[in-house]
Design a protein around this motif. Structure first.
Motif, short mmCIF file in Angstrom:
data_model
loop_
_atom_site.label_atom_id
_atom_site.label_comp_id
_atom_site.label_asym_id
_atom_site.label_seq_id
_atom_site.Cartn_x
_atom_site.Cartn_y
_atom_site.Cartn_z
N THR A 57 -45.55 -25.65 -63.22
CA THR A 57 -44.60 -26.15 -62.23
C THR A 57 -43.83 -24.99 -61.60
O THR A 57 -43.94 -24.74 -60.40
CB THR A 57 -43.62 -27.14 -62.87
OG1 THR A 57 -44.36 -28.20 -63.48
CG2 THR A 57 -42.68 -27.73 -61.82
N GLY A 58 -43.04 -24.28 -62.38
CA GLY A 58 -42.29 -23.16 -61.85
C GLY A 58 -40.80 -23.39 -61.74
O GLY A 58 -40.06 -22.48 -61.38
N LEU A 59 -40.33 -24.61 -62.03
CA LEU A 59 -38.89 -24.84 -62.06
C LEU A 59 -38.31 -24.11 -63.26
O LEU A 59 -38.85 -24.17 -64.36
CB LEU A 59 -38.59 -26.34 -62.17
CG LEU A 59 -38.91 -27.20 -60.95
CD1 LEU A 59 -38.70 -28.67 -61.26
CD2 LEU A 59 -38.08 -26.78 -59.74
N PHE A 381 -35.67 -33.83 -53.55
CA PHE A 381 -36.52 -32.63 -53.50
C PHE A 381 -36.88 -32.19 -54.91
O PHE A 381 -38.04 -31.87 -55.20
CB PHE A 381 -35.76 -31.52 -52.76
CG PHE A 381 -36.63 -30.36 -52.34
CD1 PHE A 381 -37.11 -30.28 -51.05
CD2 PHE A 381 -36.94 -29.35 -53.23
CE1 PHE A 381 -37.92 -29.22 -50.65
CE2 PHE A 381 -37.73 -28.28 -52.85
CZ PHE A 381 -38.22 -28.22 -51.55
N GLU A 382 -35.90 -32.17 -55.81
CA GLU A 382 -36.12 -31.74 -57.20
C GLU A 382 -37.08 -32.67 -57.92
O GLU A 382 -38.01 -32.21 -58.62
CB GLU A 382 -34.78 -31.71 -57.95
CG GLU A 382 -34.83 -31.05 -59.30
CD GLU A 382 -34.65 -29.55 -59.22
OE1 GLU A 382 -34.77 -28.88 -60.26
OE2 GLU A 382 -34.40 -29.03 -58.11
N ALA A 383 -36.91 -33.98 -57.75
CA ALA A 383 -37.77 -34.95 -58.42
C ALA A 383 -39.21 -34.86 -57.93
O ALA A 383 -40.15 -34.90 -58.72
CB ALA A 383 -37.23 -36.37 -58.21
N THR A 384 -39.37 -34.72 -56.62
CA THR A 384 -40.72 -34.60 -56.05
C THR A 384 -41.38 -33.30 -56.49
O THR A 384 -42.57 -33.28 -56.82
CB THR A 384 -40.66 -34.65 -54.51
OG1 THR A 384 -39.93 -35.80 -54.09
CG2 THR A 384 -42.06 -34.69 -53.92
N SER A 385 -40.61 -32.22 -56.51
CA SER A 385 -41.14 -30.93 -56.94
C SER A 385 -41.60 -30.98 -58.40
O SER A 385 -42.65 -30.41 -58.74
CB SER A 385 -40.06 -29.84 -56.77
OG SER A 385 -40.52 -28.59 -57.20
N ALA A 386 -40.84 -31.66 -59.24
CA ALA A 386 -41.21 -31.78 -60.66
C ALA A 386 -42.46 -32.63 -60.82
O ALA A 386 -43.39 -32.25 -61.56
CB ALA A 386 -40.06 -32.38 -61.45
N THR A 411 -40.82 -35.66 -66.13
CA THR A 411 -41.48 -35.76 -64.83
C THR A 411 -42.54 -34.68 -64.67
O THR A 411 -43.64 -34.95 -64.16
CB THR A 411 -40.45 -35.65 -63.69
OG1 THR A 411 -39.39 -36.58 -63.93
CG2 THR A 411 -41.09 -35.96 -62.35
N MET A 412 -42.24 -33.45 -65.09
CA MET A 412 -43.23 -32.37 -65.01
C MET A 412 -44.44 -32.68 -65.88
O MET A 412 -45.59 -32.48 -65.46
CB MET A 412 -42.60 -31.04 -65.44
CG MET A 412 -41.58 -30.49 -64.47
SD MET A 412 -41.03 -28.79 -64.87
CE MET A 412 -40.12 -29.06 -66.41
N PHE A 413 -44.20 -33.19 -67.08
CA PHE A 413 -45.29 -33.51 -68.00
C PHE A 413 -46.16 -34.62 -67.43
O PHE A 413 -47.40 -34.54 -67.41
CB PHE A 413 -44.72 -33.92 -69.36
CG PHE A 413 -45.77 -34.17 -70.41
CD1 PHE A 413 -46.36 -33.10 -71.06
CD2 PHE A 413 -46.14 -35.45 -70.73
CE1 PHE A 413 -47.33 -33.32 -72.04
CE2 PHE A 413 -47.11 -35.68 -71.70
CZ PHE A 413 -47.71 -34.62 -72.35
#
Length: 445
Positions: A57-59, A381-386, A411-413
């Motif tokens: 992901t990169g966050l 934006f954060e939720a979509t990015s994750a 969310t990332m998982f």
């Protein structure tokens, strides 16, 4: 009976495998040797970082370049590589090295991991994936090293070249530039921008497509899947570049101070990186709302099946557009390149898109509760990015509450292994229906 009770089907193996890698990585990052202050990360921050790395992901909640030692950075880089290619691909590599025969169960797991349509030639494909990865990452590392060597000592340039090549080919977006600056110092540098854009694009089109392109010199044909992926990827790249270029052209905080070439490179990079990479050359938080909304759309669509990227995938997006267009024209079938798309594929595309949208909506709603006082667009934006495993952020990630970090971790998982894979893993084994109900009609539209 006992074997049936403890049977693990492919979705369960993939979910548990990713979870195990994340847990091991998190524990390593909590060790004092992993951080420059000699104290290690807290478990929550370590779990967040490990999830972000393994799910490519990169966050980040802490800056990678200044917080971690070489050991910690190599742990992160290892998780990026394993997470990007899939742990089953690495298990196959280990089997190759020790001369072990690949069993039928392992072939089925490989097929599921690579999202391939057929099990035929799956071991040969895995071998080629490893070769493609090594060649592309090496080429990227050499080009980046040559450029970075102009700004830093050669040893550091080599390390930076290798790290950023692996990170961007796997669409992770982790960087070592420090202070959350990402690649903003190279916004108008053609070598860095074009090299990393190439790495991101090659990692995002999928290994199946890459393999078909490699074999084209012999076969002289491309499958429908490859044609759709290439067509959609090119379309999204052009639309994204033109959109960002237009919306940011007069923005004094992003593209306005740059030359025309610099503006083009900045717009091109943001269009490419929005497709699940995560690095950035202009400040995301300073971009205009139209650009941010366009990037949200590009992030949600994401990369292509069988790639290192996330999102609902390019083929899902194109299949849905094709279904809508067929309905508008009054046609029963969805046709691409004179081939009919079967209904099962259309139903799966609808399910994948709706599952992704549902997850983003729910996580966004929960974050509006946990992250009080934050701008709604920043949260969306954060939720979509994750979900899309992109890693771009408007600056919310380091400020997340403990609950907010937990939501983004989940969310990332879910975005990496896929909402459907998780759903299949936690449900009972599916059996075909013994009968069908009579048809019913409801009014639509």
């Amino acid at each position: 009976m006992q074997r049936k009770k403890f049977y693990l089907d492919p979705p369960k193996v993939l979910v548990l495998g990713f979870a195990l890698i994340i847990l091991i990585g998190a524990l390593l990052l909590t060790m004092p040797i992993s951080t420059t202050n000699g104290q290690g990360l807290s478990f929550l921050n370590a779990l967040f970082t490990a999830t972000s790395a393994t799910c490519v992901t990169g966050l980040v909640v802490v800056d990678t370049g200044t917080t971690f030692t070489i050991f910690g950075q190599l742990v992160i880089l290892s998780m990026i590589q394993i997470g990007g290619l899939g742990f089953m691909t690495f298990a196959t590599l280990f089997a190759f090295l020790i001369g072990k025969r690949i069993s039928l169960k392992e072939r089925i797991l490989l097929q599921e991991s690579l999202n391939n349509l057929s099990m035929e030639g799956i071991v040969r494909l895995a071998r080629r994936i490893l070769i493609f990865t090594a060649v592309i990452e090496l080429a990227g590392a050499i080009l980046l090293t040559l450029r970075f060597s102009l700004d830093m000592p050669l040893g550091k340039a080599i390390y930076f070249g290798i790290f950023h090549s692996i990170s961007n080919f796997n669409n992770a977006g982790f960087d070592l530039m420090g202070e959350f600056h990402s690649l903003t110092s190279y916004v108008d540098d053609p070598i860095v921008v074009l090299t990393i854009c190439s790495l991101i694009t090659l990692g995002g089109i999928g290994f199946i497509v890459m393999n078909e392109i490699y074999e084209f010199r012999v076969s002289k044909r491309l499958s429908l899947h490859t044609k759709v992926v290439l067509m959609t990827s090119l379309f999204l790249l052009v639309v994204g570049t033109i959109g960002v270029f237009s919306f940011e052209y007069a923005n004094p905080k992003t593209l306005k101070p740059l030359s025309f070439l610099g503006k083009f490179l900045g717009a091109l990079f943001q269009s490419v990186t929005a497709r699940t990479a995560g690095a950035n050359t202009i400040s995301i938080g300073d971009m205009t709302h139209p650009s941010l909304f366009l990037i949200i759309i590009l992030m949600f669509i994401g990369a292509s099946p069988g790639s290192t990227g996330g999102g609902i995938k390019t083929t899902t997006f194109t299949t849905l557009i094709g279904a809508v267009w067929s309905q508008i024209r009054g046609k029963e079938d969805v046709i691409f390149y004179r081939q009919r798309i079967v209904y099962e594929t259309i139903y799966k595309a609808i399910t994948v898109a709706f599952s992704g949208l549902f997850l983003v909506v729910v996580i966004t709603m929960l974050l509006t509760i946990t992250e009080t006082g934050k701008d709604f667009l920043m949260i969306l934006f954060e939720a979509t990015s994750a979900f899309a495993t992109v890693g771009l952020s408007m600056g919310l990630t380091p400020e997340l509450s403990h609950v907010g970090k937990g939501l983004i971790i989940f969310t990332m998982f879910a975005g990496r292994v896929g909402p459907l894979t998780i759903a299949f893993a936690v449900t009972m084994r599916r059996n075909p229906d013994a009968f069908r109900y009579p048809k019913g009609k409801i009014m639509i539209g």
